[in-house]
Motif scaffolding. Structure first.
Motif, PDB file in Angstrom:
ATOM      1  N   SER A 120       0.833  -1.203   0.000  1.00 33.84           N
ATOM      2  CA  SER A 120       0.000   0.000   0.000  1.00 33.84           C
ATOM      3  C   SER A 120       0.868   1.253   0.000  1.00 33.84           C
ATOM      4  N   THR A 121       0.479   2.237  -0.785  1.00 33.00           N
ATOM      5  CA  THR A 121       1.166   3.531  -0.816  1.00 33.00           C
ATOM      6  C   THR A 121       0.129   4.633  -0.694  1.00 33.00           C
ATOM      7  N   VAL A 122       0.578   5.809  -0.279  1.00 33.40           N
ATOM      8  CA  VAL A 122      -0.350   6.920  -0.063  1.00 33.40           C
ATOM      9  C   VAL A 122       0.177   8.221  -0.651  1.00 33.40           C
ATOM     10  N   GLN A 123       1.281   8.152  -1.391  1.00 32.81           N
ATOM     11  CA  GLN A 123       1.847   9.350  -1.994  1.00 32.81           C
ATOM     12  C   GLN A 123       2.137   9.101  -3.465  1.00 32.81           C
ATOM     13  N   ILE A 124       2.385  10.191  -4.186  1.00 33.48           N
ATOM     14  CA  ILE A 124       2.581  10.092  -5.627  1.00 33.48           C
ATOM     15  C   ILE A 124       3.641  11.074  -6.076  1.00 33.48           C
ATOM     16  N   LEU A 125       4.394  10.676  -7.083  1.00 34.69           N
ATOM     17  CA  LEU A 125       5.258  11.604  -7.809  1.00 34.69           C
ATOM     18  C   LEU A 125       4.547  11.906  -9.117  1.00 34.69           C
ATOM     19  N   GLU A 126       4.083  13.132  -9.256  1.00 36.86           N
ATOM     20  CA  GLU A 126       3.267  13.512 -10.405  1.00 36.86           C
ATOM     21  C   GLU A 126       3.682  14.889 -10.891  1.00 36.86           C
ATOM     22  N   PRO A 127       3.971  15.030 -12.178  1.00 38.25           N
ATOM     23  CA  PRO A 127       4.339  16.352 -12.695  1.00 38.25           C
ATOM     24  C   PRO A 127       3.269  17.403 -12.381  1.00 38.25           C
ATOM     25  N   GLY A 128       3.746  18.581 -11.997  1.00 36.85           N
ATOM     26  CA  GLY A 128       2.851  19.668 -11.633  1.00 36.85           C
ATOM     27  C   GLY A 128       2.528  19.728 -10.165  1.00 36.85           C
ATOM     28  N   GLN A 129       2.962  18.720  -9.398  1.00 33.94           N
ATOM     29  CA  GLN A 129       2.681  18.661  -7.958  1.00 33.94           C
ATOM     30  C   GLN A 129       3.989  18.625  -7.172  1.00 33.94           C
ATOM     31  N   PRO A 130       3.946  19.007  -5.877  1.00 34.36           N
ATOM     32  CA  PRO A 130       5.125  18.822  -5.026  1.00 34.36           C
ATOM     33  C   PRO A 130       5.473  17.335  -4.930  1.00 34.36           C
ATOM     34  N   ILE A 131       6.729  17.017  -4.778  1.00 34.21           N
ATOM     35  CA  ILE A 131       7.117  15.616  -4.644  1.00 34.21           C
ATOM     36  C   ILE A 131       6.500  15.040  -3.373  1.00 34.21           C
ATOM     37  N   ASN A 132       6.173  13.771  -3.428  1.00 36.97           N
ATOM     38  CA  ASN A 132       5.576  13.042  -2.310  1.00 36.97           C
ATOM     39  C   ASN A 132       4.228  13.629  -1.887  1.00 36.97           C
ATOM     40  N   SER A 133       3.496  14.241  -2.840  1.00 39.35           N
ATOM     41  CA  SER A 133       2.142  14.704  -2.516  1.00 39.35           C
ATOM     42  C   SER A 133       1.276  13.509  -2.135  1.00 39.35           C
ATOM     43  N   PHE A 134       0.360  13.729  -1.197  1.00 38.43           N
ATOM     44  CA  PHE A 134      -0.530  12.646  -0.791  1.00 38.43           C
ATOM     45  C   PHE A 134      -1.525  12.363  -1.917  1.00 38.43           C
ATOM     46  N   TYR A 135      -1.714  11.082  -2.203  1.00 39.31           N
ATOM     47  CA  TYR A 135      -2.559  10.639  -3.314  1.00 39.31           C
ATOM     48  C   TYR A 135      -3.738   9.888  -2.707  1.00 39.31           C
ATOM     49  N   CYS A 152     -13.390   4.176  -3.335  1.00 45.01           N
ATOM     50  CA  CYS A 152     -12.175   4.954  -3.619  1.00 45.01           C
ATOM     51  C   CYS A 152     -11.251   4.040  -4.410  1.00 45.01           C
ATOM     52  N   ALA A 153     -10.946   4.441  -5.639  1.00 44.27           N
ATOM     53  CA  ALA A 153     -10.112   3.614  -6.509  1.00 44.27           C
ATOM     54  C   ALA A 153      -8.956   4.438  -7.031  1.00 44.27           C
ATOM     55  N   ILE A 154      -7.764   3.881  -6.914  1.00 46.64           N
ATOM     56  CA  ILE A 154      -6.571   4.587  -7.388  1.00 46.64           C
ATOM     57  C   ILE A 154      -6.676   4.812  -8.891  1.00 46.64           C
ATOM     58  N   GLY A 155      -6.463   6.051  -9.305  1.00 41.44           N
ATOM     59  CA  GLY A 155      -6.545   6.412 -10.701  1.00 41.44           C
ATOM     60  C   GLY A 155      -7.918   6.839 -11.147  1.00 41.44           C
ATOM     61  N   ALA A 156      -8.943   6.510 -10.349  1.00 42.33           N
ATOM     62  CA  ALA A 156     -10.310   6.895 -10.714  1.00 42.33           C
ATOM     63  C   ALA A 156     -10.713   8.191 -10.030  1.00 42.33           C
ATOM     64  N   ASN A 157     -10.646   8.203  -8.692  1.00 41.47           N
ATOM     65  CA  ASN A 157     -10.998   9.432  -7.973  1.00 41.47           C
ATOM     66  C   ASN A 157      -9.963   9.826  -6.926  1.00 41.47           C
ATOM     67  N   THR A 158      -8.755   9.278  -7.042  1.00 39.98           N
ATOM     68  CA  THR A 158      -7.664   9.752  -6.186  1.00 39.98           C
ATOM     69  C   THR A 158      -7.079  11.043  -6.773  1.00 39.98           C
ATOM     70  N   VAL A 159      -6.701  11.945  -5.893  1.00 35.97           N
ATOM     71  CA  VAL A 159      -6.122  13.219  -6.322  1.00 35.97           C
ATOM     72  C   VAL A 159      -4.835  13.464  -5.553  1.00 35.97           C
ATOM     73  N   ALA A 160      -3.901  14.125  -6.225  1.00 38.87           N
ATOM     74  CA  ALA A 160      -2.653  14.527  -5.568  1.00 38.87           C
ATOM     75  C   ALA A 160      -2.887  15.874  -4.898  1.00 38.87           C
TER      76      ALA A 160
END
Length: 994
Positions: free
Chosen positions: A796-811, A838-846
């Motif tokens: 299980s993970t709770v953070q994301i590396l995503e362009p346009g967001q701070p590193i390790n933003s909560f996902y 709640c599904a990763i990639g469907a309604n998760t947000v950084a």
């Protein structure tokens, strides 16, 4: 024609002879025109085009000055310039002394820069020096804590353990897979093999350095200041200068005793709440419940006591100075089984020879650290073990109670683990150097030239051992049946540096040049042997050796690296008003393959002391104002060796290849990028240094934009042609933008009879981090990388590396609330509608950054006659923390999910969650806080014409925060998962000199 040339040559020779004879010498001393009349070193003294700089005793010597009447001028930043007339006959010597009027004297302070020193007022980069008068007091184990809250743009994060590892971020994080720690340089010797400070047995690697031996810490924040260190400087540079001897021979002693207690632990159900929850939600487990009322945290924590003693002998003579020091620290942690013990030795010796032309300087720091750690599983099981169960069970093999059934899905008795497992490490480390510096000014043709040669070393031996008995529940339930591990870190780093400094004795145009150029060669050899064993046949040996065991594995990792560098710096100063500096470093590193081993790291900066302009003279409130601008490029090579070359993995049964009727066990090469290179960071910085109202208020302000390119990321690739489906390569980028502000205020000056004095300092930092790209070849969510592993499910993970967001933003998913209570299983879609699930990639947000967007520090120092009083406040704003203790055991299913019920977080009383909601943003809490880091009061007694001071101190006096977990400073990634609690420490001590 030939006769004419002979006559002309004779005339020229005669003219040169007459000119050589018609010169003289000017000598003298320069002091400060105040009560102390202190000698001023580094003052520029000039007569016509001839110039020199005063020595440490304020003396100067001007040779070859043309005979006649003229004036000689003395100037240094922070003091009013002064001119005096002289009349000089051929071959004569004139004595001209100066007493300069103090103005903004802080500008005249000598500060450390890369490969040298400079006057604070002449610095055109962004840097800050913190001295002994500004250091944090109290039980400081790691040197980095001395500057915590004192420097804008610097974030210090510790793990709360005594001597535990610290992380420093200078103007944000600049890397993801490489190190983001700064480069540490102690007395000219870079530590370790790059950023981070080296290796240890588990605690902070800088613990070998006694905080009591440190004279100053200088932080190089922008690239123009740090680029002289090239490929190791992307994360900033921390220069540490140790104390040297001064004055008559004297002995100083400082001793203190301390007591620490726990401030906060996870909030869990008590015995009655737990029993009621089990009866309602897991009635089948009621027969397992006991009748005890056990607070497991009370059984594993304690009052941690400690003591510290520091003894130093120091002094100076006409041509030498020395300092010898011995330090001892013994501090218990607030969790049983954790402690640190340090024995530290320091030597600093300087000898001047040949009329101060040759200076020999040597420093040595050595230490033995012995650290113990709370065994793994103690903190997590103290939270999860049922509070209705007893501590002891006389019928068990260890005498401690555990849930029946020896099941894998039940909590363990934390006290059993604590008393039947060991985890400790020993670190020996020594860092030292010998430096020779020669001043060639005795030869007219080489006046202003000095040469420096330095050899240094950094040697570490660290040994970490852990042992878990074969009959404890934690080991028997999963079939490990006892384990032993020993790992060693042996690292030897050597350094050779030579460089020249040249300050031409004559002016060039309207100003003066200074040059630095040199060569650096460093190499490292490391050895990392490990031994592990499971299924131990006996516990008799404990941590002293390995008995017969079911599985024994050994390995040895050998690593070598080299860094070769050429560097140069040039500065131009026009009357301390217009300042220009440029530097370049060329590094060659063995960590990269052919064609990528060399890199260039240039920098340039300018300064304009606008307060010296005629149009500013009428503004009396401005004592000094300097505008600065800089640009520079730095690198980061702090990652593993040999990553550009394939490494081979030994065969195992799951990777055999069939050839005909046989299965062959091959060695498999790894996938590599042969063009791997360092990450590079480019920084723009614009700032100002100011002093107001007679320097009663002074400080600096800076805006910066820092962009890192070539970030190392592991990206998916075609396994058919690359022997792997992932590859580490330079492909990403990020930026940090923000500003720093510092102000120091001299609010009240003490009267001559010792009245009230009051000084304060305040700093504020604002930083915004943005990951700008990961893999530009993969659009959309394909460039996202999950990170931030948590407890609660496998992988299980709770953070994301995503362009346009701070590193390790909560996902996470945005929780839906009903009457202020989270509605289980209901979350918002990306469009804002209510949905179930709640599904990763469907309604998760950084969203939400674990790093603070604002950091504040405030220090107040007061004295009244013999009393002194000080305190330091710290605040973080905009940082978020994921409460993983609450999310992992914050639902009633944990009562039935295992063979025995787990205790629950009290958050379940507010949420009523029946099942885990790991990705709910309910658990992502605002971690902003205000903390009183220390409060100190002291009294100084006269002691045989010396000083004896006693003091009392509270560290971590209080914290005001809305965060419900253990500590809002829960590591750099903002995940609070059974972290070591923060302590409140009371210290009493004395300092005496005789």
């Amino acid at each position: 024609m030939r006769l004419g040339r002979l006559i002309g040559g004779a005339l020229l020779l005669g003219s040169a002879s007459l000119s050589a004879q018609a010169t003289g010498t000017i000598r003298g001393h320069v002091v400060s025109n105040d009560v102390n009349h202190a000698a001023l070193a580094g003052v520029t003294v000039s007569a016509g085009s001839h110039r020199t700089v005063t020595l440490s005793d304020g003396s100067y010597l001007l040779l070859g000055v043309p005979a006649g009447a003229d004036s000689v001028r003395a100037r240094i930043i922070g003091y009013g310039p002064q001119s005096k007339a002289y009349s000089l006959q051929g071959n004569d010597t004139a004595q001209v002394d100066f007493a300069l009027e103090p103005q903004a004297v802080t500008l005249a302070e000598v500060v450390a820069i890369g490969y040298g020193t400079a006057r604070a007022g002449d610095v055109t980069g962004s840097q800050k020096q913190v001295g002994t008068a500004d250091f944090n007091p109290g039980a400081v184990v790691s040197p980095q804590n001395l500057m915590e809250d004192k420097v804008s743009g610097v974030q210090v994060v510790d793990n709360n353990q005594p001597g535990g590892g610290l992380s420093i971020r200078i103007r944000g994080t600049a890397s993801i897979n490489a190190s983001s720690e700064p480069l540490y340089v102690v007395d000219g010797v870079p530590l370790g093999t790059g950023s981070g400070g080296g290796v240890s047995a588990g605690n902070d690697p800088l613990n070998f350095l006694n905080p009591n031996d440190i004279e100053s810490i200088t932080i190089l924040k922008d690239a123009a200041s740090a680029a002289i260190y090239g490929s190791n400087a992307s994360n900033g540079v921390v220069l540490i200068t140790t104390k040297s001897g001064q004055g008559q021979a004297h002995v100083t002693y400082g001793g203190s005793y301390m007591s620490s207690s726990v401030t906060r632990v996870p909030s869990m159900l008590n015995a009655s709440q737990f029993a009621a929850a089990v009866a309602q939600y897991a009635p089948a487990a009621v027969p397992q419940l006991g009748t005890s009322n056990t607070n497991w945290f009370d059984l594993i924590d304690r009052t941690g006591t400690g003591q510290s003693h520091n003894l130093a002998l120091a002094g100076s003579g006409a041509t030498s100075n020395y300092r010898l020091s011995l330090g001892y620290l013994d501090q218990d942690g607030i969790i049983q089984g954790s402690s640190t013990q340090q024995i530290q030795l320091g030597v600093n010796y300087n000898q001047r020879l040949y009329n101060d032309r040759l200076s020999l300087h040597t420093t040595l720091q050595g230490a033995r650290s012995y650290d113990t750690f709370a065994p793994g599983g103690v903190l997590s099981n103290a939270a999860q073990m049922g509070p209705t169960q007893p501590e002891f069970d006389g019928t068990s093999a260890t005498g401690y109670y555990n849930w029946p059934g020896n099941s894998l899905t039940s909590a363990d008795n934390p006290v059993e683990i604590l008393n039947n497992a060991l985890d400790h490490g020993t670190t020996y480390r020594s860092v030292g150097n010998v430096e020779a510096k020669y001043d060639f000014s005795n030869w007219n043709a080489l006046r202003g030239l000095t040469a420096t040669a330095r050899v240094g070393y950094d040697v570490t031996y660290a040994d970490r051992v852990s042992f878990y008995a074969n009959n404890i529940h934690q080991q028997t339930k999963n079939g490990t049946d006892g384990s032993y591990f020993e790992g060693q870190s042996q690292q030897a780093n050597t350094l050779l540096e030579t460089f020249l400094d040249y300050q031409p004795p004559v002016s060039v145009g309207p100003g003066n040049f200074d040059f630095t150029g040199g060569y650096s060669y460093s190499q490292s050899h490391s050895r990392y042997p490990t031994t592990s064993a499971t299924q131990l046949s006996t516990n008799a040996l404990g941590d002293a050796g390995i008995p017969q065991a079911g599985t024994i594995l050994t390995s040895v990792d050998l690593e070598d690296s080299k860094l070769i560098s050429f560097f140069g710096r040039a500065g131009y100063n026009i009357n301390d008003r217009y300042l220009v500096s440029a530097s370049i470093r060329r590094d060659g590193s063995s960590r990269f393959g052919p064609g990528n081993q060399w890199g260039n790291f240039p920098a340039a900066s300018v300064g304009w002391r606008i307060s010296q302009e005629p149009f500013m003279q009428s503004i009396g409130a401005i004592s000094d104002l300097k505008l600065r601008g800089s640009w520079g490029k730095t690198g980061n090579q702090s990652f593993g060796n040999y990553l550009f070359d394939p490494t081979f993995t030994a065969c195992n049964a799951t990777a055999e290849a069939q050839l005909g009727n046989q299965f062959v066990c091959p060695f498999r090469p790894s996938a590599v990028d042969p063009n791997l290179k360092w990450e590079s960071t480019t920084t723009w910085d614009f700032g100002a240094d100011y002093a107001l109202f007679g320097s009663r208020f002074s400080g600096s302000i800076d805006w910066y934009n820092k962009k890192t390119d070539g970030l190392l990321f592991t990206i998916p690739i075609d396994p058919a042609s690359n022997l792997s489906n992932f590859l580490l390569t330079n492909i990403g980028s990020m930026k940090n933008t923000g500003f720093d502000f510092d102000i120091t205020a001299r609010l009240l000056d003490a009267a001559p009879n010792g009245g009230l004095s009051w000084n304060t300092s305040f700093n504020v930092s604002h930083n915004v981090n943005t990951l700008t790209s990961i893999n530009p070849n993969v659009p959309g969510t394909g460039s996202q990388i999950p990170t931030g592993g948590i407890a609660g499910g496998v992988g299980s993970t709770v953070q994301i590396l995503e362009p346009g967001q701070p590193i390790n933003s909560f996902y996470v998913c945005r929780q839906v609330y009903q009457n202020g209570k989270p509605e289980e299983g209901h979350y918002l879609t990306l469009a804002g509608a209510d949905t179930t699930g709640c599904a990763i990639g469907a309604n998760t947000v950084a969203e939400h950054d674990p790093a603070p967007h604002w950091i504040f520090g405030f220090t107040s120092n007061m004295t009244f006659h013999r009393f002194d009083f000080s305190f330091t406040l710290r605040a973080w704003l905009g940082n978020y923390v994921y409460n993983n203790v609450a999310s992992n055991v914050g639902d009633y299913r944990e009562l039935t999910d295992g063979s025995s019920p787990y205790n629950l977080s009290t958050s379940v009383l507010a949420t009523g969650f029946k099942t885990q909601q790991l990705l709910s943003d309910y658990y992502v809490e605002n971690g902003s806080f205000l903390r009183m880091d220390n409060i100190m009061v002291g009294y100084t007694f006269p002691f045989q014409a010396q000083r004896l001071r006693v003091y009392a101190l509270i560290q971590n006096a209080f914290t005001i925060t809305g965060y419900s977990g253990v500590d809002p400073t829960a590591g750099l990634n903002g995940i609070d998962n059974n972290i070591y609690p923060r302590s409140r420490t009371f210290t009493g001590g004395l300092d005496v000199q005789f």
